[in-house]
Enzyme design. Structure first.
Site, PDB file in Angstrom:
ATOM      1  N   SER A 237       3.337 -12.233  -2.265  1.00  0.00           N
ATOM      2  CA  SER A 237       3.069 -13.526  -2.934  1.00  0.00           C
ATOM      3  C   SER A 237       4.332 -14.368  -3.033  1.00  0.00           C
ATOM      4  CB  SER A 237       2.534 -13.281  -4.351  1.00  0.00           C
ATOM      5  OG  SER A 237       1.319 -12.585  -4.308  1.00  0.00           O
TER       6      SER A 237
ATOM      7  N   ASN B  62       9.534  -4.574  -5.205  1.00  0.00           N
ATOM      8  CA  ASN B  62       8.168  -4.617  -5.733  1.00  0.00           C
ATOM      9  C   ASN B  62       8.211  -4.371  -7.235  1.00  0.00           C
ATOM     10  OD1 ASN B  62       5.459  -5.078  -5.819  1.00  0.00           O
ATOM     11  ND2 ASN B  62       4.891  -3.002  -5.308  1.00  0.00           N
TER      12      ASN B  62
ATOM     13  N   ASP C 218       1.763  -3.036  -2.072  1.00  0.00           N
ATOM     14  CA  ASP C 218       1.289  -4.411  -1.807  1.00  0.00           C
ATOM     15  C   ASP C 218       0.276  -4.459  -0.664  1.00  0.00           C
ATOM     16  OD1 ASP C 218       2.422  -5.821  -3.834  1.00  0.00           O
ATOM     17  OD2 ASP C 218       4.094  -6.625  -2.684  1.00  0.00           O
TER      18      ASP C 218
ATOM     19  N   THR D 148      12.792  -8.408  -3.216  1.00  0.00           N
ATOM     20  CA  THR D 148      12.151  -7.497  -4.170  1.00  0.00           C
ATOM     21  C   THR D 148      12.201  -6.049  -3.747  1.00  0.00           C
ATOM     22  OG1 THR D 148      10.122  -7.181  -5.452  1.00  0.00           O
ATOM     23  CG2 THR D 148       9.845  -7.615  -3.116  1.00  0.00           C
TER      24      THR D 148
ATOM     25  N   THR E 232      10.669  -8.782  -8.951  1.00  0.00           N
ATOM     26  CA  THR E 232      11.185  -9.396  -7.761  1.00  0.00           C
ATOM     27  C   THR E 232      12.306 -10.265  -8.286  1.00  0.00           C
ATOM     28  OG1 THR E 232       9.013  -9.237  -6.784  1.00  0.00           O
ATOM     29  CG2 THR E 232      10.396 -11.006  -5.932  1.00  0.00           C
TER      30      THR E 232
ATOM     31  N   ARG F  60      10.628  -8.837   5.211  1.00  0.00           N
ATOM     32  CA  ARG F  60       9.709  -8.002   4.432  1.00  0.00           C
ATOM     33  C   ARG F  60       9.762  -6.557   4.962  1.00  0.00           C
ATOM     34  NH1 ARG F  60       6.994  -7.809  -0.376  1.00  0.00           N
ATOM     35  NH2 ARG F  60       4.736  -7.578  -0.169  1.00  0.00           N
TER      36      ARG F  60
ATOM     37  N   GLY G 201       7.621 -12.280  -9.966  1.00  0.00           N
ATOM     38  CA  GLY G 201       6.443 -12.244 -10.841  1.00  0.00           C
ATOM     39  C   GLY G 201       5.170 -11.744 -10.172  1.00  0.00           C
TER      40      GLY G 201
HETATM   41  N1  GLY Z   1       5.955  -7.283  -4.382  1.00  0.00           N
HETATM   42  C1  GLY Z   1       5.439  -8.497  -4.828  1.00  0.00           C
HETATM   43  C2  GLY Z   1       5.161  -9.460  -3.730  1.00  0.00           C
HETATM   44  O1  GLY Z   1       5.730  -9.328  -2.669  1.00  0.00           O
HETATM   45  O2  GLY Z   1       4.355 -10.316  -3.897  1.00  0.00           O
END
Ligand code: GLY
Length: 565
Positions: A448, A396, A418, A394, A376, A100, A468
């Protein structure tokens, strides 16, 4: 009945001339004897399948697919973003890799607020300040170092070839590039010519990405260092200086992907393995499945009023918990074990009324006395040895921050959105957060993403995940229930219409014609407010069938494709 609903949905999406629904066989995905890749883009799936045929394992193929998607699927595929990988090796070894993005070291909790404490419009979604420190290259390199079998160079090369030689746009891609044109012009100090086309992009147009080919060559030849130090890093920082962004050479040099303990729990005799924080996905999925496990779902139609009501009420409670308790565990004591305790799921559903919707205002997050411990993309891979990889990655939002690193040819994420940029202020997906997900230097923003693998009796059973935003968790949840409770095959489960609730706003979102009108009426009578919306998620998944064959589920909502042999 659920087959009729599937056909309704297919008609709505693809054949507006369809009229009376008729019962017909459910869709079946690609079947393969040995190995398979399912991803958001046919060219990326082919790259991955080629690596598997060359003798690469699932992690080798995942590295190649990730880099290929960064070229052919820039809306979400990336090297300027981040993601999560859950893997299960054929000997049963499990792992979860967190790549991340992180907040820059000079970032802080008020960085998107003006002097009056108000959120500066678009500051966390468009332009340089929206970008977190990218994690994808470190993620792929770290995964390859632990599990890879083919040389790294061999895995990056297909993406270089696609970028240097060009590839043809699909219809959906052409539309996507065109729809982002104004934002590319607004966000960049140097217009990214390779993404802009004066007269508009058309299907079949060739796109060449010379600068990205150069960047990928640095990565091919120097591994992660080729991205996080040296010439590419200097170009990222020069871009930040031009556009008043924050990412520094130090931020890049210090970035590391982190191995985490996967979230592991059981559901109806299956072992489910999913992603822990910095994603909320695995914990929320565990909560949801445990909250519905005691109900006879297999006896209910997939979109009966009683099921949509039950799922909505479970989702309402889980997303309320997410908003308070979940964040990066390196910075915040997430009560992980308490949240996924089956007894907590029972306690949380004690206020569930089978006849009546709860008001979200009456649902707060749970309390713990112990220590608090849409765009994503996802791809699923199984190799011939039975190794499995589930990756969600992603930028985002679609095309992320829209900032292209000049001279390096790739898009930077807008993942900073986020974070909870102000307590109670909804992010782009309407999600609300608090202290657990406040911005701190070097912290990872809550996600998510829910890359998931399922075992049955010690054997691999399913690999699943989706893009999503906030709907990722509920899409994975429904796809799993479609297979394990309703007995659908993989393609049918993936194509099946979806709905979503996330506590706030207090709305049951559903895809067009996903819920028949008499069931919508019943739900409204219980006190639910429904809202139709476009496609929810793009699930790409693989199911291991009884005879050992693999069935791909490639989401018909996009260009997604399964490839295998
Ligand atoms: N950017 C969407 C997520 O990481 O949930």
């Amino acid at each position: 009945m659920h087959r009729i609903a599937t056909l309704f949905f297919a008609c709505t999406l693809f054949f507006s001339a369809c009229n009376t629904p008729v019962e017909e066989a459910p869709p079946v995905g690609l079947l393969a004897d040995s190995a398979m890749v399912v991803s958001a883009h046919p060219l990326a799936s082919e790259v991955g399948a080629d690596i598997l045929k060359q003798g690469g394992n699932a992690v080798d193929a995942a590295v190649a697919v990730q880099f290929a998607l960064a070229v052919v699927y820039p809306v979400a595929g990336n090297i300027g973003g981040g993601g999560f990988m859950v893997s299960r090796m054929h000997d049963g070894e499990l792992s979860a890799l967190d790549f991340r993005e992180r907040a820059p070291f000079s970032g802080g909790r008020d960085m998107y607020l003006d002097s009056l404490g108000e959120v500066i419009p678009k500051s966390s979604t468009l332009g340089h300040l929206a970008a977190g420190v990218p994690g994808s290259v470190a993620g792929m390199y770290t995964a390859h170092q632990r599990y890879g079998t083919l040389p790294w160079e061999q895995l990056v090369q297909p993406a270089i070839d696609l970028a240097a030689n060009g590839f043809l746009l699909t219809e959906k891609e052409a539309r996507s590039y065109n729809s982002h044109r104004e934002r590319f012009l607004e966000a960049n100090t140097v217009a990214p010519a390779f993404l802009l086309n004066e007269s508009g992009w058309n299907p079949g147009d060739s796109v060449v990405m010379k600068d990205l080919a150069w960047t990928l060559t640095q990565v091919r030849d120097m591994g992660a260092e080729g991205f996080y130090t040296g010439e590419v890093a200097k170009k990222i920082v020069a871009e930040m200086v031009r556009g008043n962004g924050m990412i520094s050479l130090d931020d890049l040099a210090e970035y590391e992907a982190v191995w985490r303990d996967p979230v592991v729990f059981s559901y109806r005799g299956h072992r489910i393995i999913s992603m822990p924080p910095a994603s909320s996905g695995g914990i929320a999925l565990a909560q949801l499945l445990q909250m519905v496990e005691s109900y006879p779902l297999a006896d209910w139609e997939p979109h009966s009023a009683e099921k949509v009501h039950l799922f909505t009420e479970a989702e309402r409670r889980v997303y309320a918990d997410r908003s308070t308790h979940l964040g990066d565990t390196d910075f915040y004591p997430v009560p992980r074990e308490s949240l996924i305790d089956a007894a907590y799921a029972t306690q949380r559903m004690a206020s569930f009324d089978a006849e009546q919707a709860t008001d979200s205002e009456d649902i707060a997050s749970g309390e713990f006395s112990g220590p608090k411990s849409e765009e994503t993309t996802h791809f699923s891979i199984v190799d011939a040895q039975g190794n499995a990889v589930s990756i969600t990655t992603t930028l985002n939002g679609g095309m992320g921050s829209h900032v292209v690193v000049d001279g390096a040819g790739f898009l930077l994420n807008n993942e900073m959105d986020d974070f909870s940029i102000k307590p109670g202020y909804p992010n782009a997906y309407g999600l609300i957060g608090a202290e657990a997900n406040a911005i701190e230097p070097g912290k990872r923003m809550l996600s998510s993403m829910t890359p998931t693998i399922i075992e049955k009796d010690g054997q691999l059973k399913m690999v699943v995940g989706t893009p999503g935003g906030s709907t990722i968790i509920t899409s994975v949840f429904q796809t799993i229930v479609n297979v394990l409770d309703h007995g659908m095959g993989m393609q049918e489960a993936v194509a099946y219409p979806r709905f979503h609730h996330q506590w706030k706003p207090n709305l049951v979102y559903h895809e067009v014609d996903a819920i028949p009108s008499e069931i919508r009426n019943a739900l409204q009578n219980m006190g639910h407010t429904l809202q139709e919306r476009g496609g929810i998620g793009r699930v790409d998944a693989i199911l291991i069938l009884e005879d050992g064959k693999l069935e791909g589920g490639a989401d018909p909502r996009g260009d997604d494709m399964a490839a295998g042999y």
